[in-house]
Design an enzyme around this catalytic site. Sequence first.
Site, PDB file in Angstrom:
ATOM      1  N   ALA A  99      15.470  32.237 -52.307  1.00 24.33           N
ATOM      2  CA  ALA A  99      16.220  33.054 -53.261  1.00 24.33           C
ATOM      3  C   ALA A  99      15.332  33.642 -54.350  1.00 24.33           C
ATOM      4  O   ALA A  99      15.600  34.729 -54.849  1.00 24.33           O
ATOM      5  CB  ALA A  99      17.336  32.215 -53.890  1.00 24.33           C
ATOM      6  N   THR A 100      14.271  32.942 -54.737  1.00 27.41           N
ATOM      7  CA  THR A 100      13.382  33.484 -55.773  1.00 27.41           C
ATOM      8  C   THR A 100      12.742  34.783 -55.310  1.00 27.41           C
ATOM      9  O   THR A 100      12.722  35.784 -56.029  1.00 27.41           O
ATOM     10  CB  THR A 100      12.306  32.455 -56.157  1.00 27.41           C
TER      11      THR A 100
ATOM     12  N   THR B 114       4.598  37.947 -40.873  1.00 26.49           N
ATOM     13  CA  THR B 114       5.084  37.336 -39.644  1.00 26.49           C
ATOM     14  C   THR B 114       6.323  36.494 -39.924  1.00 26.49           C
ATOM     15  O   THR B 114       6.324  35.662 -40.848  1.00 26.49           O
ATOM     16  CB  THR B 114       3.989  36.446 -39.020  1.00 26.49           C
TER      17      THR B 114
ATOM     18  N   CYS C   2      13.812  23.749 -61.316  1.00 26.52           N
ATOM     19  CA  CYS C   2      12.625  24.562 -61.560  1.00 26.52           C
ATOM     20  C   CYS C   2      12.119  24.426 -62.990  1.00 26.52           C
ATOM     21  O   CYS C   2      10.984  24.776 -63.284  1.00 26.52           O
ATOM     22  CB  CYS C   2      12.922  26.033 -61.264  1.00 26.52           C
TER      23      CYS C   2
ATOM     24  N   ALA D 278      18.317  28.826 -47.832  1.00 24.44           N
ATOM     25  CA  ALA D 278      18.850  27.860 -46.869  1.00 24.44           C
ATOM     26  C   ALA D 278      18.943  26.446 -47.426  1.00 24.44           C
ATOM     27  O   ALA D 278      19.886  25.705 -47.112  1.00 24.44           O
ATOM     28  CB  ALA D 278      17.982  27.855 -45.612  1.00 24.44           C
TER      29      ALA D 278
END
Length: 403
Positions: free
Chosen positions: A71-72, A244, A332, A204
């Site tokens: 998400a960051t 990738t 965080c 996730a």
Amino acid sequence: MPIYLDNHATTRTDPRVVEAMLPYFTEQYGNASSVSHRFGWEASDAVDRAREQVAALIGAEPSEIVFTSGATEANNLALKGTALAARGPGQGGDHLVCSSVEHRAVLDPLRRLARESGWHLTIVPSDPHGRISVEAVEQALTDRTVLVSVMAANNEVGTLNPIGAIGRLCQDRGIVFHTDAAQTVGKIPIDVQADAIDLLSLTAHKFHGPKGIGALFVRRQGRRARLASLVDGGGHERGLRSGTLPVPLIVGLGRAAELAREEGPADADRMRSLRDRLDQSIRTLLHNQGVVLNGHPTERLPNNLNLSFEGVEGEALMMNLRTLAVSSGAACSSSEPEPSHVLRAMGRDERLGRASLRFGLGRFTTCEEVELASTIVAETVTRLRQSTCNSQVNHPDLARADL
């Protein structure tokens, strides 16, 4: 092992997710961009399947899902990418809007844009529950506003924001609307079409998937969201995120999304019941004295409980809860000595803000863990209050100074 009640920080990966991922480490290990052989085709098919699973969870089209590292990164791509695209030829907007209770992954990129790139930033205040009203957002808008970012649910106090109403307001004004839905996706239903969302960030590991993989929803239907890429090289993900693709992680995100879609409502009901049981048990054991709820009493995530305890020092509280995995704010920011910016924005005084605990329940939390956790918390708070009281009796000068 401590009792784990920190599911806002991260969640245990569901064994069914791990099972889905394993073949893509050792058997079907091709690069999804290799189009000339079967290994690449299998990897590409797995990525496409995951894209469909993620899209189905939020009411999007598969082509609108861009995979990121979490998400960051998704937030940075949404915010900086919109700003870069808006500064092209013929573009005149220079104003951004967000809320005072956003995660640092939104606040920091926007502040950097304001500090280094000449953007004007308006930070909308929250109410005492940490909620952002539609009216407050509307008052912040100008004819030069390009983007509004308001989180779907707060990561510390769990308060839900009226993102549907905010999204429709922005849609009517021709303004891009972004929401950080990292804490919401997989816990409560969210529909990017019904809520008029242009950009949505998810990750996730907040709903029992693996760490290191997330996604950004980028609207392509109707009024398309315009983004500039932040990473060059390879042109992956429609040119928005080169690199990738981590196929095993993407498969894990897809499977986690599928499970959340199938089991999310039942999980939410169960977590809400356990959350309320934890809250009531702590209050009962402390005789309903000096326990303050942080966040909205009803409009909040089903797995969130954030409480402040009067009469205790925050640092002592955390140090004496070694058998519980809980936090006093965002994971965080937990290494920083400053009190929660969310609680400050809600009007909590610093002392009470420091003496707060964030409980985050998850799919694997048990009734027994909730009961034991409530006992541990109540006994710890009681002991610390008695210690403080005894200290003030023995040192009356300190007690008067404290007052």
